[in-house]
Motif scaffolding. Structure first.
Motif, PDB file in Angstrom:
ATOM      1  N   THR A 113       0.829  -1.211   0.000  1.00 36.35           N
ATOM      2  CA  THR A 113       0.000   0.000   0.000  1.00 36.35           C
ATOM      3  C   THR A 113       0.870   1.271   0.000  1.00 36.35           C
ATOM      4  OG1 THR A 113      -0.184  -0.088   2.412  1.00 36.35           O
ATOM      5  CG2 THR A 113      -1.981  -1.085   1.139  1.00 36.35           C
ATOM      6  N   GLU A 114       2.145   1.110  -0.281  1.00 39.72           N
ATOM      7  CA  GLU A 114       3.112   2.211  -0.421  1.00 39.72           C
ATOM      8  C   GLU A 114       3.363   2.980   0.877  1.00 39.72           C
ATOM      9  OE1 GLU A 114       1.401   4.308  -3.893  1.00 39.72           O
ATOM     10  OE2 GLU A 114       3.177   3.646  -4.981  1.00 39.72           O
ATOM     11  N   GLN A 115       2.960   2.411   2.031  1.00 35.92           N
ATOM     12  CA  GLN A 115       3.233   3.104   3.292  1.00 35.92           C
ATOM     13  C   GLN A 115       4.734   3.137   3.595  1.00 35.92           C
ATOM     14  OE1 GLN A 115       0.506   2.081   6.641  1.00 35.92           O
ATOM     15  NE2 GLN A 115      -0.722   1.071   5.085  1.00 35.92           N
ATOM     16  N   ALA A 141       1.850  14.576  11.587  1.00 34.80           N
ATOM     17  CA  ALA A 141       2.984  14.879  12.478  1.00 34.80           C
ATOM     18  C   ALA A 141       4.229  14.074  12.114  1.00 34.80           C
ATOM     19  CB  ALA A 141       2.579  14.602  13.920  1.00 34.80           C
ATOM     20  N   MET A 142       4.067  12.944  11.395  1.00 32.04           N
ATOM     21  CA  MET A 142       5.222  12.092  11.083  1.00 32.04           C
ATOM     22  C   MET A 142       6.339  12.866  10.383  1.00 32.04           C
ATOM     23  SD  MET A 142       5.201   8.922  12.056  1.00 32.04           S
ATOM     24  CE  MET A 142       6.117   7.877  10.921  1.00 32.04           C
ATOM     25  N   GLY A 143       5.983  13.587   9.337  1.00 30.72           N
ATOM     26  CA  GLY A 143       7.003  14.340   8.604  1.00 30.72           C
ATOM     27  C   GLY A 143       7.556  15.485   9.431  1.00 30.72           C
ATOM     28  N   PHE A 159       0.711  10.253  -2.754  1.00 35.58           N
ATOM     29  CA  PHE A 159       0.606   8.919  -3.342  1.00 35.58           C
ATOM     30  C   PHE A 159      -0.761   8.672  -3.973  1.00 35.58           C
ATOM     31  CE2 PHE A 159       4.195   8.562  -0.601  1.00 35.58           C
ATOM     32  CZ  PHE A 159       5.026   7.659  -1.239  1.00 35.58           C
ATOM     33  N   ARG A 182      -0.514  15.958   4.404  1.00 35.75           N
ATOM     34  CA  ARG A 182       0.723  15.406   4.970  1.00 35.75           C
ATOM     35  C   ARG A 182       1.931  15.848   4.143  1.00 35.75           C
ATOM     36  NH1 ARG A 182       1.289   8.983   5.314  1.00 35.75           N
ATOM     37  NH2 ARG A 182       1.545   9.250   3.070  1.00 35.75           N
ATOM     38  N   TYR A 202       5.347  14.331  -1.358  1.00 39.65           N
ATOM     39  CA  TYR A 202       4.946  13.297  -2.326  1.00 39.65           C
ATOM     40  C   TYR A 202       3.523  12.869  -1.989  1.00 39.65           C
ATOM     41  CZ  TYR A 202       5.868   9.344  -5.509  1.00 39.65           C
ATOM     42  OH  TYR A 202       5.864   8.455  -6.562  1.00 39.65           O
ATOM     43  N   LEU A 215       9.015  10.833   3.747  1.00 39.98           N
ATOM     44  CA  LEU A 215       8.966  11.714   4.921  1.00 39.98           C
ATOM     45  C   LEU A 215      10.313  11.723   5.656  1.00 39.98           C
ATOM     46  CD1 LEU A 215       5.412  10.722   6.205  1.00 39.98           C
ATOM     47  CD2 LEU A 215       6.048  12.877   5.116  1.00 39.98           C
ATOM     48  N   ARG A 262       8.004  15.616  12.611  1.00 36.27           N
ATOM     49  CA  ARG A 262       8.930  15.147  13.656  1.00 36.27           C
ATOM     50  C   ARG A 262      10.364  15.070  13.139  1.00 36.27           C
ATOM     51  NH1 ARG A 262       4.832  11.232  15.107  1.00 36.27           N
ATOM     52  NH2 ARG A 262       3.616  12.093  16.814  1.00 36.27           N
ATOM     53  N   ALA A 317      -1.557   6.390   0.750  1.00 44.40           N
ATOM     54  CA  ALA A 317      -0.524   5.725   1.563  1.00 44.40           C
ATOM     55  C   ALA A 317      -0.464   6.282   2.979  1.00 44.40           C
ATOM     56  CB  ALA A 317       0.854   5.818   0.881  1.00 44.40           C
ATOM     57  N   LEU A 318      -1.649   6.514   3.555  1.00 42.29           N
ATOM     58  CA  LEU A 318      -1.679   6.980   4.950  1.00 42.29           C
ATOM     59  C   LEU A 318      -1.340   5.810   5.868  1.00 42.29           C
ATOM     60  CD1 LEU A 318      -4.957   9.119   4.857  1.00 42.29           C
ATOM     61  CD2 LEU A 318      -2.603   9.917   4.640  1.00 42.29           C
ATOM     62  N   PHE A 319      -0.714   6.109   7.000  1.00 39.51           N
ATOM     63  CA  PHE A 319      -0.385   5.048   7.959  1.00 39.51           C
ATOM     64  C   PHE A 319      -1.680   4.666   8.667  1.00 39.51           C
ATOM     65  CE2 PHE A 319       3.404   7.830   7.648  1.00 39.51           C
ATOM     66  CZ  PHE A 319       4.124   6.976   6.819  1.00 39.51           C
ATOM     67  N   TYR A 377      12.220   9.204   6.671  1.00 37.50           N
ATOM     68  CA  TYR A 377      12.492   8.147   7.652  1.00 37.50           C
ATOM     69  C   TYR A 377      13.231   7.017   6.962  1.00 37.50           C
ATOM     70  CZ  TYR A 377       9.198   9.961  11.143  1.00 37.50           C
ATOM     71  OH  TYR A 377       8.564  10.728  12.078  1.00 37.50           O
ATOM     72  N   ARG A 411      13.126  16.222   2.705  1.00 38.29           N
ATOM     73  CA  ARG A 411      12.385  17.158   3.566  1.00 38.29           C
ATOM     74  C   ARG A 411      11.885  18.354   2.767  1.00 38.29           C
ATOM     75  NH1 ARG A 411      16.846  16.020   7.549  1.00 38.29           N
ATOM     76  NH2 ARG A 411      16.037  14.212   8.617  1.00 38.29           N
TER      77      ARG A 411
END
Lengths: 264, 250
Positions: free
Chosen positions: A133-135, B101-103, B85, B151, B83, A142, B105, B89-91, A144, B79
């Motif tokens: 799912t491209e996560q 908040a992920m990016g 998707f 995001r 992008y 991002l 951080r 492609a949400l967590f 990471y 950074r």
């Protein structure tokens, strides 16, 4: 003649060759994956933020099933020991058998195999789904390192928490064996404890923990590898999950023999 | 500051997907990359941000050669790139707020208060205020795409890459997403690449359109130029007339 042999043996030989190449390629791919994971350990800022969560998921959440398995194993060990020893061996040897077998073999191996199903499958399915799912790509964009964020904390949690879970399971198995012995067999608590202490070595605990730690490494690394390298859709996730459980279960048995040969 | 692709080639096994692609996206410009399904549009987008490594060629983003960057420098560059998707492609285990908040951080020195402010700002930009506590599974397809966009812009990037932002959406939601893309360009002044096969969307949002066909860039021009193109392959695609393309390749 060669043509005739080729007709008969060609297909099986080709199959063996393809399988050998596939296995060697798989080892190489896993080796490269682990080398990259090793480099990602340096990114402590990323994995330290999530390692405690993984310890809870991999360790604490696994305790109920581990203790359940250990309790029934302890009961059966005590009853089977009594059945085997009747008339020939003093009954307090039930304590010897329950203690030694739980610590040296059944505690780590049975719990390891159970957690290969629970933890290994969970990791492979979760990371596999994140991949398709491209996560995982999203994590990359991002900024990471996905190995540092997803894989390193799971492996650390496995290596730390499997020994803890197995320690509780060992203790539970012995207690269950003791309760069985004093209630269902003609054995008193002092006799059971005498048997338990008779051949006990502190190294037995160390051995149990070393095995459990190595099983934790195997289950989490294999689960992460198959999940992380999943390609395709839902079917591929299912395939990765199955492979993770099968391969980590086999690896647990190989490691079990390895530690017996090298440490005992 | 721009995006420059020079001689990019990429093959998967024996299948050549990109064959010596040259493309420049100038500062502040929005370029739509169009083409049929499976021609390598997403592959092209992923090479820009280093998610895929090309077999040959150079990708330059913000004056840095992506293909030559170390991991640390690549993350540093990412950074500055947002992008979006295709399927957001949400967590899925995190709330909308945590996804955003992920990016944030990863930005050194940003405290929780500033993160909360940026999250609110990004959600306001995509008109999704009030959804902070929702999980991705509770959102519709269009809402998920908007959160994915939020995001991507929360870190205030210089570049935005959109992978099929309107695929699978109804015409009204497609129009909303197109409007948001234009809004990002106007309010944030970003340089954008939009991969799409939706021509209506491409005409709305793009300053220039590049058509990818058979591994190569077949056409580059403004929306008006592509609509006036003589090339039967280009005309066949933009007008939705496969017979033109078949006649040309026969």
């Amino acid at each position: 003649m060669f043509r005739a042999m080729n007709g008969v043996w060609g297909a099986p030989i080709a199959w063996v060759g393809r399988s050998a190449l596939g296995t060697a390629g798989g080892f190489g791919q896993f080796g490269r994956f682990m080398a990259r994971v090793g480099r990602s350990v340096a990114d402590t800022r990323t994995w330290s933020a999530v390692v405690v969560v993984q310890m809870a998921r991999i360790g604490v959440s696994s305790l109920p099933i581990a203790l359940f398995i250990a309790a029934f194993t302890g009961i059966v060990l005590a009853l089977q020991a009594s059945y085997t020893f009747t008339g020939a061996v003093p009954l307090y040897f039930v304590g010897v058998l329950v203690g030694k077998t739980m610590l040296l073999e059944l505690g780590p191996v049975l719990i390891g195999l159970a957690l290969a199903g629970r933890v290994g499958a969970n990791i492979a399915a979760e990371l596999g789904t994140m991949r398709v799912t491209e996560q995982i790509d999203a994590l990359e964009t991002l900024a990471y390192d996905p190995l540092a964020y997803l894989v390193v904390p799971r492996i650390i949690a496995g290596v730390v928490m499997f020994p803890l879970v197995v320690a509780f399971a060992d203790a539970t198995g012995v207690v269950a064996g003791w309760i069985t012995a004093i209630n269902l067999l003609d054995l008193s608590t002092p006799e059971f404890v005498r048997g338990l202490r008779l051949f006990f070595l502190p190294f037995d605990v160390t051995y149990s923990m070393i095995k459990a730690g190595s099983f934790g490494l195997a289950v989490t690394a294999i689960g992460s590898f198959y999940g992380f390298t999943t390609r395709g859709g839902a079917e591929a996730v299912g395939r990765s999950t199955t492979q993770a459980v099968v391969v980590s279960s086999m690896l647990i048995l190989v490691l079990d023999a390895f530690w017996a040969v090298t440490l005992l | 500051m721009s995006i420059l692709l020079e001689g990019i080639s990429k093959a998967f096994g024996s299948k050549v997907v990109l064959d010596r692609i040259d493309l420049e996206v100038r500062e502040g410009e929005t370029v739509a990359v169009i083409g049929g399904s499976g021609v390598g549009k997403s592959v092209l987008l992923k090479t820009i941000v280093g998610l895929l490594e090309p077999d040959a060629g150079r990708v330059v983003v913000d004056d840095q050669v992506v293909t030559e960057l170390s991991r640390e420098h690549l993350y540093e560059l990412r950074r500055r790139v947002g992008y979006v998707f295709q399927f957001a492609a949400l967590f899925d285990s995190m709330t909308v707020k945590d996804n955003l908040a992920m990016g944030l951080r990863r930005i050194a020195g940003m405290d929780a208060e500033e993160r909360a402010h940026r999250t609110e700002e990004a959600l306001r930009l995509v008109e999704m205020e009030g959804y902070e506590g929702q999980l991705p599974g509770q959102l519709s397809g269009g809402q998920r795409k908007r959160v994915g966009l939020a995001r991507a812009v929360a870190t205030r990037p210089k570049y935005l890459l959109y992978d099929e932002p309107t695929t699978g959406l109804d015409p009204v939601t497609t129009s909303v997403i197109d409007r948001l893309i234009l809004k990002m360009d106007e309010e944030l002044g970003v340089t954008s690449v939009v991969v799409t096969h939706d021509m209506t969307s491409a005409y709305r949002v793009a300053d220039r359109i590049a058509m990818l066909y058979d591994g190569r860039i077949r056409f580059t021009g403004t929306p008006a130029e592509i609509q006036a193109a003589d090339d039967p392959i280009v005309r066949g695609f933009v007008e939705g007339r496969p017979e033109l393309m078949q006649e040309s390749t026969a």
